[in-house]
Scaffold this active site. Structure first.
Site, PDB file in Angstrom:
ATOM      1  N   GLY A  83      17.294 -48.369  10.429  1.00  8.75           N
ATOM      2  CA  GLY A  83      16.900 -49.775  10.275  1.00  8.75           C
ATOM      3  C   GLY A  83      17.180 -50.274   8.868  1.00  8.75           C
ATOM      4  N   GLY A 114      13.750 -51.315   5.267  1.00  9.50           N
ATOM      5  CA  GLY A 114      14.804 -50.300   5.239  1.00  9.50           C
ATOM      6  C   GLY A 114      15.894 -50.671   4.242  1.00  9.50           C
ATOM      7  CB  SER A 147       2.057 -49.893  11.552  1.00  2.00           C
ATOM      8  OG  SER A 147       1.318 -51.097  11.461  1.00  2.00           O
ATOM      9  CE1 TYR A 156       4.943 -51.896  15.507  1.00  2.00           C
ATOM     10  CE2 TYR A 156       2.761 -52.418  14.650  1.00  2.00           C
ATOM     11  CZ  TYR A 156       4.094 -52.117  14.436  1.00  2.00           C
ATOM     12  OH  TYR A 156       4.580 -52.046  13.137  1.00  2.00           O
TER      13      TYR A 156
HETATM   14  N1  LIG Z   1       6.622 -55.657   8.023  1.00  2.00           N
HETATM   15  C1  LIG Z   1       5.381 -55.191   8.166  1.00  2.00           C
HETATM   16  O1  LIG Z   1       4.384 -55.900   7.898  1.00  2.00           O
HETATM   17  C2  LIG Z   1       5.140 -53.785   8.662  1.00  2.00           C
HETATM   18  C3  LIG Z   1       3.812 -53.347   8.734  1.00  2.00           C
HETATM   19  C4  LIG Z   1       3.566 -52.063   9.200  1.00  2.00           C
HETATM   20  C5  LIG Z   1       4.621 -51.246   9.566  1.00  2.00           C
HETATM   21  N2  LIG Z   1       5.892 -51.701   9.484  1.00  2.00           N
HETATM   22  C6  LIG Z   1       6.994 -50.812   9.932  1.00  2.00           C
HETATM   23  O2  LIG Z   1       8.033 -50.820   8.984  1.00  2.00           O
HETATM   24  C7  LIG Z   1       9.282 -50.539   9.634  1.00  2.00           C
HETATM   25  C8  LIG Z   1      10.348 -51.505   9.156  1.00  2.00           C
HETATM   26  O3  LIG Z   1      10.005 -52.801   9.609  1.00  2.00           O
HETATM   27  P1  LIG Z   1      10.459 -54.136   8.885  1.00  2.00           P
HETATM   28  O4  LIG Z   1       9.215 -54.875   8.579  1.00  2.00           O
HETATM   29  O5  LIG Z   1      11.432 -53.871   7.804  1.00  2.00           O
HETATM   30  O6  LIG Z   1      11.151 -54.886  10.128  1.00  2.00           O
HETATM   31  P2  LIG Z   1      12.619 -55.485  10.363  1.00  2.00           P
HETATM   32  O7  LIG Z   1      13.032 -56.321   9.221  1.00  2.00           O
HETATM   33  O8  LIG Z   1      12.559 -56.106  11.718  1.00  2.00           O
HETATM   34  O9  LIG Z   1      13.513 -54.183  10.410  1.00  2.00           O
HETATM   35  C9  LIG Z   1      13.488 -53.319  11.515  1.00  2.00           C
HETATM   36  C10 LIG Z   1      14.780 -52.550  11.576  1.00  2.00           C
HETATM   37  O10 LIG Z   1      14.732 -51.698  12.735  1.00  2.00           O
HETATM   38  C11 LIG Z   1      15.963 -51.844  13.422  1.00  2.00           C
HETATM   39  N3  LIG Z   1      15.886 -51.523  14.840  1.00  2.00           N
HETATM   40  C12 LIG Z   1      15.110 -52.075  15.778  1.00  2.00           C
HETATM   41  N4  LIG Z   1      15.399 -51.556  16.978  1.00  2.00           N
HETATM   42  C13 LIG Z   1      16.381 -50.653  16.789  1.00  2.00           C
HETATM   43  C14 LIG Z   1      17.117 -49.804  17.641  1.00  2.00           C
HETATM   44  N5  LIG Z   1      16.931 -49.776  18.966  1.00  2.00           N
HETATM   45  N6  LIG Z   1      18.058 -49.010  17.095  1.00  2.00           N
HETATM   46  C15 LIG Z   1      18.288 -49.014  15.774  1.00  2.00           C
HETATM   47  N7  LIG Z   1      17.638 -49.814  14.910  1.00  2.00           N
HETATM   48  C16 LIG Z   1      16.692 -50.627  15.423  1.00  2.00           C
HETATM   49  C17 LIG Z   1      16.314 -53.308  13.219  1.00  2.00           C
HETATM   50  O11 LIG Z   1      17.663 -53.542  13.564  1.00  2.00           O
HETATM   51  P3  LIG Z   1      18.166 -55.007  14.066  1.00  2.00           P
HETATM   52  O12 LIG Z   1      18.234 -55.849  12.831  1.00  2.00           O
HETATM   53  O13 LIG Z   1      19.494 -54.727  14.678  1.00  2.00           O
HETATM   54  O14 LIG Z   1      17.156 -55.504  15.045  1.00  2.00           O
HETATM   55  C18 LIG Z   1      16.013 -53.461  11.752  1.00  2.00           C
HETATM   56  O15 LIG Z   1      17.067 -52.938  10.991  1.00  2.00           O
HETATM   57  C19 LIG Z   1       8.996 -50.587  11.137  1.00  2.00           C
HETATM   58  O16 LIG Z   1       8.895 -49.265  11.640  1.00  2.00           O
HETATM   59  C20 LIG Z   1       7.640 -51.266  11.221  1.00  2.00           C
HETATM   60  O17 LIG Z   1       6.897 -50.877  12.362  1.00  2.00           O
HETATM   61  C21 LIG Z   1       6.188 -52.956   9.038  1.00  2.00           C
END
Ligand SMILES: NC(=O)c1ccc[n+]([C@@H]2O[C@H](COP(=O)([O-])OP(=O)(O)OC[C@H]3O[C@@H](n4cnc5c(N)ncnc54)[C@H](OP(=O)(O)O)[C@@H]3O)[C@@H](O)[C@H]2O)c1
Length: 316
Positions: free
Chosen positions: A28, A34, A157, A183
């Site tokens: 990601g 990421g 999370s 989730y």
């Molecule tokens: N943001 C928050 O507040 C928060 C809080 C708690 C935990 N987290 C965790 O942090 C992590 C990163 O999240 P983020 O906030 O940076 O979200 P994000 O900006 O939506 O990034 C998520 C990444 O995961 C990729 N992804 C989703 N489905 C996929 C698949 N089938 N195969 C390969 N890649 C895939 C997405 O690719 P695409 O762009 O192609 O969709 C994107 O690159 C996640 O695990 C999330 O649960 C985030």
């Protein structure tokens, strides 16, 4: 230097680190946390392999990182965590292209999406967030064994507070789908996987860490309706939680800390938030890890289920 904590950024956490010679594999990596993790580690000299499911998005992310880190050593690899076939093909290419992986950051995730299934019939959230990373990690293990730092960081999370892992019905086949329960199910699985990895791989010098990054406005909320946003915010801001958004560099800081902090050496199987190891806590709405998420027998049960469903084979 001020103490590392809630407000620390990636660059603050990595200040003084020299990551040259290390290869970091980030899933990601084309978005949000990421991408920031990849940038910050590349800025410290790491060779970063950026995994994502869309080459055009990866190319954009690489260009954005190179705009600030001109000498960044970046590679990209396409990988859909929602398909075991894609995972096997990508990891086969990775084993040909790269000699080792020192740090694996299982960061990709989906949140509160509509009910759906991965290519292999797993419910979409647990399939992408947990089973996909379980299979990926198994396939990358020979490369990690060849590394030196040998850490695996699993993005979980505080959403794991929403639900324990449901062994009776992990894919919502016999009950109504709830996007938040799903989730929570998947994010609890990320922690149980961390406990299972530590129990099996510590003997190989490989240590695993689960991370809650904080609340950060990224693309993660793409599936949420206005009503869902309101419900979630009411939930996270209830009971005087003192909730505040982090910036993306603050959000990615705990991943960078878990991946590099010397004080964590040999002490895996833990859940980290705000750049420290969280306590087990079954009541707090403001932090901590639920006991059901670090229970070793649940971790073993999930491990067996994950091996059965993915066909992934770990050597230990
Ligand atoms: N943001 C928050 O507040 C928060 C809080 C708690 C935990 N987290 C965790 O942090 C992590 C990163 O999240 P983020 O906030 O940076 O979200 P994000 O900006 O939506 O990034 C998520 C990444 O995961 C990729 N992804 C989703 N489905 C996929 C698949 N089938 N195969 C390969 N890649 C895939 C997405 O690719 P695409 O762009 O192609 O969709 C994107 O690159 C996640 O695990 C999330 O649960 C985030």
């Amino acid at each position: 230097m001020s103490a590392i904590g809630w407000s620390s950024t990636t660059d603050e956490v990595l200040a003084g680190e020299d990551l040259s010679g290390l290869t970091v594999f980030v899933t990601g990596a084309n978005s949000g946390l990421g991408q920031e993790t990849a940038r910050a580690m590349a800025a410290k000299g790491a060779h970063v392999v950026m995994a994502g499911r869309d080459q055009a998005k990866l190319d954009e992310a690489v260009a954005a990182i190179r705009a600030s880190v001109t000498d960044a050593q970046l590679d990209t690899i396409t990988l859909d965590l929602g398909s075991l076939e894609s995972i096997r093909a990508a990891t086969s290419r990775a084993r040909q292209r790269f000699a080792k992986i020192d740090i694996l950051i299982n960061n990709a995730g989906v949140m509160a999406c509509p009910f759906g299934h991965t290519a292999d019939g797993f419910e979409m959230q647990v399939g992408t967030n947990h089973f996909g990373h379980f299979a990926l990690t198994a396939e990358l293990l020979p490369l990690i064994e060849a590394g030196t730092n040998k850490r695996i960081v699993n993005l979980s999370s505080r959403g794991h507070h929403f639900a324990p892992f449901n062994f009776d019905d992990p894919h919502f086949e016999r009950r109504a789908y709830d996007p938040w329960e799903s989730y929570g199910n998947s994010k609890t699985a990320n922690i149980l996987f961390t406990v299972g990895l530590e129990a099996r791989l510590a003997v190989l010098g490989i240590h695993a860490y689960a991370v809650h990054p904080g609340g950060i406005q990224t693309n993660l909320g793409r599936h949420m309706t206005e009503e869902m946003v309101a419900t979630l915010m009411a939930r996270v801001t209830s009971k005087d939680t003192g909730f505040a958004w982090k910036t993306i560099p603050q959000g990615a800081a705990t991943s960078c800390w878990a991946a590099t902090a010397p004080e964590l050496e040999g002490k895996g199987g833990v859940y980290c938030e705000d750049c420290h190891v969280a306590e087990v806590d079954d009541e707090s709405a403001t932090g901590g890890v639920r006991s059901y998420a670090v229970n070793p027998s649940y971790a073993d049960q999930l491990w067996k289920l994950s091996e059965e469903l993915t066909g992934a084979a770990y050597p230990v």
